[in-house]
Design a protein around this motif. Structure first.
Motif, PDB file in Angstrom:
ATOM      1  N   SER A   1      61.533  62.212  72.484  1.00  0.00           N
ATOM      2  CA  SER A   1      60.336  61.168  72.621  1.00  0.00           C
ATOM      3  C   SER A   1      59.484  61.474  71.194  1.00  0.00           C
ATOM      4  O   SER A   1      58.378  60.680  71.303  1.00  0.00           O
ATOM      5  N   GLU A   2      59.533  62.659  70.390  1.00  0.00           N
ATOM      6  CA  GLU A   2      58.656  62.626  69.427  1.00  0.00           C
ATOM      7  C   GLU A   2      59.420  62.906  67.884  1.00  0.00           C
ATOM      8  O   GLU A   2      60.556  63.301  68.150  1.00  0.00           O
TER       9      GLU A   2
ATOM     10  N   HIS B   1      55.953  67.917  66.149  1.00  0.00           N
ATOM     11  CA  HIS B   1      56.131  68.328  67.546  1.00  0.00           C
ATOM     12  C   HIS B   1      57.567  69.230  67.808  1.00  0.00           C
ATOM     13  O   HIS B   1      58.394  68.734  67.125  1.00  0.00           O
ATOM     14  N   GLN B   2      57.635  70.027  68.781  1.00  0.00           N
ATOM     15  CA  GLN B   2      58.752  70.912  68.794  1.00  0.00           C
ATOM     16  C   GLN B   2      60.004  69.899  69.544  1.00  0.00           C
ATOM     17  O   GLN B   2      61.277  70.523  69.788  1.00  0.00           O
ATOM     18  N   ALA B   3      59.536  68.773  70.216  1.00  0.00           N
ATOM     19  CA  ALA B   3      60.431  68.378  71.049  1.00  0.00           C
ATOM     20  C   ALA B   3      61.812  68.082  70.472  1.00  0.00           C
ATOM     21  O   ALA B   3      62.845  68.351  71.331  1.00  0.00           O
TER      22      ALA B   3
ATOM     23  N   SER C   1      63.784  71.279  70.229  1.00  0.00           N
ATOM     24  CA  SER C   1      64.089  71.823  71.421  1.00  0.00           C
ATOM     25  C   SER C   1      65.372  70.944  72.033  1.00  0.00           C
ATOM     26  O   SER C   1      66.299  71.573  72.505  1.00  0.00           O
TER      27      SER C   1
ATOM     28  N   GLN D   1      68.541  72.366  70.156  1.00  0.00           N
ATOM     29  CA  GLN D   1      68.764  73.905  70.639  1.00  0.00           C
ATOM     30  C   GLN D   1      69.649  73.387  71.894  1.00  0.00           C
ATOM     31  O   GLN D   1      70.634  74.146  72.185  1.00  0.00           O
TER      32      GLN D   1
ATOM     33  N   PHE E   1      63.098  65.575  75.991  1.00  0.00           N
ATOM     34  CA  PHE E   1      61.973  66.194  75.374  1.00  0.00           C
ATOM     35  C   PHE E   1      60.979  65.457  74.804  1.00  0.00           C
ATOM     36  O   PHE E   1      61.381  64.437  73.971  1.00  0.00           O
ATOM     37  N   GLY E   2      59.739  65.594  75.117  1.00  0.00           N
ATOM     38  CA  GLY E   2      58.669  64.754  74.530  1.00  0.00           C
ATOM     39  C   GLY E   2      57.269  65.344  74.413  1.00  0.00           C
ATOM     40  O   GLY E   2      57.360  66.729  74.520  1.00  0.00           O
ATOM     41  N   ASP E   3      56.362  64.636  74.384  1.00  0.00           N
ATOM     42  CA  ASP E   3      54.950  65.236  74.544  1.00  0.00           C
ATOM     43  C   ASP E   3      54.119  64.691  75.643  1.00  0.00           C
ATOM     44  O   ASP E   3      54.362  63.525  75.774  1.00  0.00           O
TER      45      ASP E   3
END
Lengths: 122, 99, 130
Positions: free
Chosen positions: C8-9, C14-16, C19, C22, C128-130
């Motif tokens: 979502s980012e 952002h690290q989303a 992540s 990975q 995975f988001g913010d």
């Protein structure tokens, strides 16, 4: 999974306008309705601000999408839940909300979430 | 259910809301800035230790190491890698992201 | 196990996306199936081939493209979110009267229904988001 119906819950925790998540979450709910799954939408934390009455976006030149929540019923999205705690923390009551919702305690929300197959977070 | 939390508890309420809504016995995995919640000796530590009576707390090792706090983790928080994250996602029937 | 992953980012901010990458790599290494990776919100920005990060940094976009090629992944970019943010393939560009497209190899643009379908067809949705 074939033709099985899954339970989808949309978890909204963000206020509208400051970021786009609330609007784009609503877009998923509307598209998702066509898939005839068992859908519920929950508003927690600042997500409750998405459905507050009286939104007027003229001054910020953004689309006011708050009325779209009222249309969810026509899409057969009828299970709208609001965190009772989140509403109270913000000094709001059900009368401040643009749609009819069911207020749920944290424990009730826990049980509802556990019933789901898919949780979409916004 | 597996819950993931990716926000620092010093900045956002994602961890609080997760703890308030996770069912007893759930797995909670701290990732990204969420790993700051696993920091020992912080103002959050007592709350995390209390939460560990109800939940199993995990933290993503690569995120801890990147942030220089891998050796400052609260006792009892299980440190896992991405493979462990995948295993948790499999072992639990669903995953909820507290963004 | 069959996974759908939502990103979502956008990259770098952002690290989303990191992540998610990975996680996807670890899942594939364990022999699981990635049914789909769905890019939504600013996540659609992971799909521009015009990204030019510094040479000593990872290339988030190319990394997704390479993983897609290696494992035949379905990387889907939400069309509505992509239009807002200027991510287009040749068809989208033509349809909207634009003079260029920018989609990276391995990504395709499609509707939000692909996310719902991913939720229906997969054993797990991981966001995975913010």
């Amino acid at each position: 999974m074939g033709g099985d119906v899954k339970k989808f819950m949309y978890v909204n925790r963000k206020a509208p306008y400051g970021t786009i998540y609330a609007l784009e979450s609503l877009e998923v709910v509307l598209i998702g309705a066509a898939f005839e799954q068992d859908v519920s939408v929950v508003f927690i934390d600042d997500g409750v601000f998405e459905i507050v009455k009286g939104q007027d976006t003229a001054g910020i030149e953004m689309k006011n999408f708050s009325n779209t929540y009222k249309a969810l019923e026509m899409y057969d999205v009828e299970k709208l839940y609001v965190s009772k705690d989140s509403l109270e923390e913000r000094g709001l009551t059900e009368d401040d909300l643009i749609v009819d919702v069911e207020l749920k305690t944290a424990a009730e929300l826990t049980a509802l979430m556990e019933e789901q197959d898919v949780l979409l977070s916004f | 259910m597996l819950h993931t939390v990716n926000k620092s508890p010093f900045e956002k309420n994602s961890l609080d809301t997760c703890l308030a809504h996770a069912k007893e016995g759930s797995a909670i995995l701290l990732i990204e800035d969420g790993v700051y919640g696993a920091l020992n000796g912080s103002k959050m530590t007592a709350q995390i230790q209390q939460a560990m009576e109800k939940f199993t707390l995990y933290a993503l090792g690569p995120d801890l190491k990147a942030r220089g706090i891998a050796d400052k983790v609260i006792d009892g928080v299980k440190v896992i890698d991405y493979a462990g994250f995948v295993d948790l996602a499999c072992e639990n029937d669903k995953v909820q992201a507290w963004l | 196990m069959k996974f759908t992953i939502q990103v979502s980012e956008g990259p770098y901010n952002h690290q989303a996306s990191d992540s998610a990458y990975q996680f996807a790599k670890a899942a594939l290494e364990k022999g699981h199936e990635i049914y789909r990776v769905f890019f939504y919100h600013d996540g659609v920005n992971n799909a521009t081939r015009l990204t030019t990060p510094p040479q000593d940094d990872r290339n988030v976009v190319n990394r997704w493209s390479a993983l897609a090629e290696e494992h035949n992944l379905d990387l889907v970019v939400c069309v509505a979110a992509a239009q807002r943010r200027g991510i287009a393939d040749a068809d989208e560009s033509k349809r909207n009267g634009k003079d260029a497209d920018n989609i990276a190899p391995g990504f395709r643009i499609s509707g939000l229904g692909q996310l719902i379908e991913g939720g229906i067809q997969s054993d797990r949705l991981v966001i995975f988001g913010d």
